[in-house]
Structure formats: C-alpha cells, structure tokens
Write a protein that holds these residues in place. Structure first.
Motif, PDB file in Angstrom:
ATOM      1  N   TYR A 232       0.836  -1.197   0.000  1.00 42.48           N
ATOM      2  CA  TYR A 232       0.000   0.000   0.000  1.00 42.48           C
ATOM      3  C   TYR A 232       0.878   1.259   0.000  1.00 42.48           C
ATOM      4  CZ  TYR A 232      -3.790   3.107   1.587  1.00 42.48           C
ATOM      5  OH  TYR A 232      -4.714   4.114   1.707  1.00 42.48           O
ATOM      6  N   ILE A 233       1.935   1.261   0.807  1.00 41.25           N
ATOM      7  CA  ILE A 233       2.870   2.383   0.853  1.00 41.25           C
ATOM      8  C   ILE A 233       3.567   2.530  -0.493  1.00 41.25           C
ATOM      9  CG2 ILE A 233       5.050   3.182   1.861  1.00 41.25           C
ATOM     10  CD1 ILE A 233       4.002   1.927   4.540  1.00 41.25           C
ATOM     11  N   LEU A 234       4.040   1.433  -1.054  1.00 38.61           N
ATOM     12  CA  LEU A 234       4.712   1.498  -2.358  1.00 38.61           C
ATOM     13  C   LEU A 234       3.775   1.985  -3.460  1.00 38.61           C
ATOM     14  CD1 LEU A 234       7.012  -1.653  -2.311  1.00 38.61           C
ATOM     15  CD2 LEU A 234       7.696   0.761  -2.262  1.00 38.61           C
ATOM     16  N   ASP A 235       2.506   1.579  -3.387  1.00 41.71           N
ATOM     17  CA  ASP A 235       1.530   2.028  -4.374  1.00 41.71           C
ATOM     18  C   ASP A 235       1.363   3.550  -4.304  1.00 41.71           C
ATOM     19  OD1 ASP A 235      -0.574   1.715  -6.377  1.00 41.71           O
ATOM     20  OD2 ASP A 235      -1.956   2.165  -4.729  1.00 41.71           O
TER      21      ASP A 235
ATOM     22  N   LYS B 261       4.627   5.148  -5.710  1.00 34.38           N
ATOM     23  CA  LYS B 261       4.790   5.041  -7.166  1.00 34.38           C
ATOM     24  C   LYS B 261       3.692   5.764  -7.937  1.00 34.38           C
ATOM     25  CE  LYS B 261       7.214   0.631  -6.900  1.00 34.38           C
ATOM     26  NZ  LYS B 261       7.093  -0.815  -7.103  1.00 34.38           N
ATOM     27  N   ASP B 262       2.488   5.812  -7.365  1.00 30.98           N
ATOM     28  CA  ASP B 262       1.342   6.440  -8.012  1.00 30.98           C
ATOM     29  C   ASP B 262       0.664   7.376  -7.007  1.00 30.98           C
ATOM     30  OD1 ASP B 262      -0.712   7.055  -9.786  1.00 30.98           O
ATOM     31  OD2 ASP B 262      -1.861   5.255  -9.295  1.00 30.98           O
ATOM     32  N   PRO B 263       1.326   8.501  -6.676  1.00 30.42           N
ATOM     33  CA  PRO B 263       0.780   9.380  -5.636  1.00 30.42           C
ATOM     34  C   PRO B 263      -0.541  10.010  -6.047  1.00 30.42           C
ATOM     35  CG  PRO B 263       2.659  10.412  -6.704  1.00 30.42           C
ATOM     36  CD  PRO B 263       2.565   9.024  -7.247  1.00 30.42           C
ATOM     37  N   ARG B 264      -1.452  10.066  -5.088  1.00 34.85           N
ATOM     38  CA  ARG B 264      -2.741  10.709  -5.312  1.00 34.85           C
ATOM     39  C   ARG B 264      -2.576  12.209  -5.103  1.00 34.85           C
ATOM     40  NH1 ARG B 264      -1.688   5.565  -4.779  1.00 34.85           N
ATOM     41  NH2 ARG B 264      -3.407   4.202  -4.286  1.00 34.85           N
ATOM     42  N   ASN B 265      -3.300  12.996  -5.879  1.00 34.34           N
ATOM     43  CA  ASN B 265      -3.323  14.457  -5.732  1.00 34.34           C
ATOM     44  C   ASN B 265      -1.946  15.095  -5.898  1.00 34.34           C
ATOM     45  OD1 ASN B 265      -6.192  14.626  -5.118  1.00 34.34           O
ATOM     46  ND2 ASN B 265      -5.655  13.649  -3.194  1.00 34.34           N
ATOM     47  N   TYR B 266      -1.108  14.520  -6.756  1.00 32.33           N
ATOM     48  CA  TYR B 266       0.229  15.065  -6.973  1.00 32.33           C
ATOM     49  C   TYR B 266       0.148  16.237  -7.941  1.00 32.33           C
ATOM     50  CZ  TYR B 266       5.288  15.165  -7.271  1.00 32.33           C
ATOM     51  OH  TYR B 266       6.592  15.550  -7.179  1.00 32.33           O
ATOM     52  N   GLY B 267       0.848  17.301  -7.632  1.00 35.86           N
ATOM     53  CA  GLY B 267       0.888  18.458  -8.516  1.00 35.86           C
ATOM     54  C   GLY B 267       0.724  19.738  -7.726  1.00 35.86           C
ATOM     55  N   THR B 268       0.330  20.793  -8.413  1.00 38.38           N
ATOM     56  CA  THR B 268       0.120  22.086  -7.771  1.00 38.38           C
ATOM     57  C   THR B 268      -1.230  22.643  -8.199  1.00 38.38           C
ATOM     58  OG1 THR B 268       1.207  23.262  -9.581  1.00 38.38           O
ATOM     59  CG2 THR B 268       2.597  22.638  -7.717  1.00 38.38           C
TER      60      THR B 268
ATOM     61  N   MET C 175      -1.329   9.808   1.117  1.00 36.42           N
ATOM     62  CA  MET C 175      -2.413   9.331   1.986  1.00 36.42           C
ATOM     63  C   MET C 175      -3.102  10.498   2.687  1.00 36.42           C
ATOM     64  SD  MET C 175      -0.573   6.050   3.710  1.00 36.42           S
ATOM     65  CE  MET C 175       0.198   4.798   2.713  1.00 36.42           C
ATOM     66  N   LEU C 176      -2.307  11.446   3.189  1.00 36.59           N
ATOM     67  CA  LEU C 176      -2.880  12.602   3.881  1.00 36.59           C
ATOM     68  C   LEU C 176      -3.737  13.422   2.923  1.00 36.59           C
ATOM     69  CD1 LEU C 176      -3.048  14.305   6.475  1.00 36.59           C
ATOM     70  CD2 LEU C 176      -1.013  15.530   5.679  1.00 36.59           C
TER      71      LEU C 176
ATOM     72  N   GLU D  66      -1.623   5.318  11.594  1.00 38.00           N
ATOM     73  CA  GLU D  66      -2.686   4.359  11.281  1.00 38.00           C
ATOM     74  C   GLU D  66      -2.794   4.140   9.773  1.00 38.00           C
ATOM     75  OE1 GLU D  66      -7.492   4.124  11.700  1.00 38.00           O
ATOM     76  OE2 GLU D  66      -6.376   4.955  13.397  1.00 38.00           O
ATOM     77  N   ALA D  67      -2.685   5.221   9.004  1.00 39.15           N
ATOM     78  CA  ALA D  67      -2.768   5.104   7.547  1.00 39.15           C
ATOM     79  C   ALA D  67      -1.592   4.303   6.994  1.00 39.15           C
ATOM     80  CB  ALA D  67      -2.803   6.488   6.907  1.00 39.15           C
ATOM     81  N   LEU D  68      -0.396   4.537   7.538  1.00 40.60           N
ATOM     82  CA  LEU D  68       0.777   3.801   7.073  1.00 40.60           C
ATOM     83  C   LEU D  68       0.690   2.326   7.453  1.00 40.60           C
ATOM     84  CD1 LEU D  68       3.549   6.421   7.856  1.00 40.60           C
ATOM     85  CD2 LEU D  68       2.832   5.648   5.583  1.00 40.60           C
ATOM     86  N   GLY D  69       0.190   2.048   8.639  1.00 38.33           N
ATOM     87  CA  GLY D  69      -0.084   0.672   9.029  1.00 38.33           C
ATOM     88  C   GLY D  69       1.109  -0.174   9.418  1.00 38.33           C
ATOM     89  N   ILE D  70       2.291   0.417   9.469  1.00 33.80           N
ATOM     90  CA  ILE D  70       3.477  -0.341   9.878  1.00 33.80           C
ATOM     91  C   ILE D  70       4.197   0.451  10.962  1.00 33.80           C
ATOM     92  CG2 ILE D  70       3.789  -1.495   7.654  1.00 33.80           C
ATOM     93  CD1 ILE D  70       6.096   0.525   7.122  1.00 33.80           C
ATOM     94  N   PRO D  71       4.959  -0.220  11.788  1.00 34.52           N
ATOM     95  CA  PRO D  71       5.730   0.509  12.799  1.00 34.52           C
ATOM     96  C   PRO D  71       6.752   1.420  12.119  1.00 34.52           C
ATOM     97  CG  PRO D  71       5.742  -1.862  13.239  1.00 34.52           C
ATOM     98  CD  PRO D  71       5.132  -1.671  11.888  1.00 34.52           C
TER      99      PRO D  71
END
Length: 137
Positions: free
Chosen positions: A11-14, A17-24, A73-74, A96-101
C-alpha cells in the motif's frame, strides 16, 4: 481483522509510485512547504478552501517512500473535510494510515506532510501554530 505487514508495505509502495493528488494548484488559498534537513525530503502542499471545507489538495515533493506515501495518503484524508476536521488530524492518523511501525529516525519522514499541512493552516490564520512538530524526537 488485522491486515498483514506485506499488505501495508504494498500500500505504501503504491502511494509512492502512483501518488494521489500530486501536482500544484494554479492559485491556492493555502500554500506551505518544508523539508527534513536530516534526510533531504522536501514537500509543498496547496489547498483550495470553500465554505470551510478543503475542496482541492495537491502536493509535490521528493524524498523517501515513507514521506511521499504519507503525503499522498494525507491528501486523500483531507479532501472534502472541514477545516476543523483537518486541524484535528495528528500523528496517530498518519501512523494508522501507514499501518506499519515507524522507527524514530523515520518518524520525521512520515510526519513531514502533516507538519506542512498544519504550518499552512497556521500561516493562513486558520490554526494556532504548533511548535511541537519542530522538536527533536
């Protein structure tokens, strides 16, 4: 049901590699940027605000998978939310969103986007500045 660590790593790698809302945004209501001098991660965030809600969010940056994935994610977490809901978001929401320590050394990477977000809200006068995020962890 607890998801596996492998699921969260994917999920983190996704998001990396394909960030949501990327740009300006062309003319954002709020713009903020910051960096993590320890590792070189950089991030800027633009917000469009209408009727007390975040109607659009965009971010750009460069850095490790954790910093960029947490920004992606944010951005999904805050779009459509009220300013009060956005202000209420904290480090636990990112973890919580990252889901890993996340190790203390990586926490600054994970929380960079949150710091940029809250700094932008503070600059815009929508949130009281919080110096807690600038302390060494």
């Amino acid at each position: 049901m607890r998801m596996s660590m492998d699921y969260y790593r994917e999920y983190i790698l996704d998001h990396y590699k394909d960030p949501r809302n990327y740009g300006t945004l062309e003319s954002p209501d709020i713009h903020s940027e910051d960096s993590n001098p320890l590792c070189g991660d950089q991030l800027n965030m633009d917000l469009q605000i209408e009727d007390g809600h975040v109607t659009e969010v965009r971010f750009q940056g460069r850095g490790c998978a954790i910093s960029q994935a947490s920004a992606s994610m944010l951005s999904e977490m805050i779009e459509g939310k009220t300013i009060a809901e956005v202000i209420a978001l904290g480090k636990d929401d990112i973890l919580e969103a990252l889901g890993i320590p996340i190790s203390p050394a990586r926490s600054k990477c994970a929380f960079l986007s949150l710091r940029v977000l809250h700094r932008g809200l503070a600059i815009a006068g929508l949130e009281k500045p919080n110096d807690e995020d600038d302390e060494d962890e």
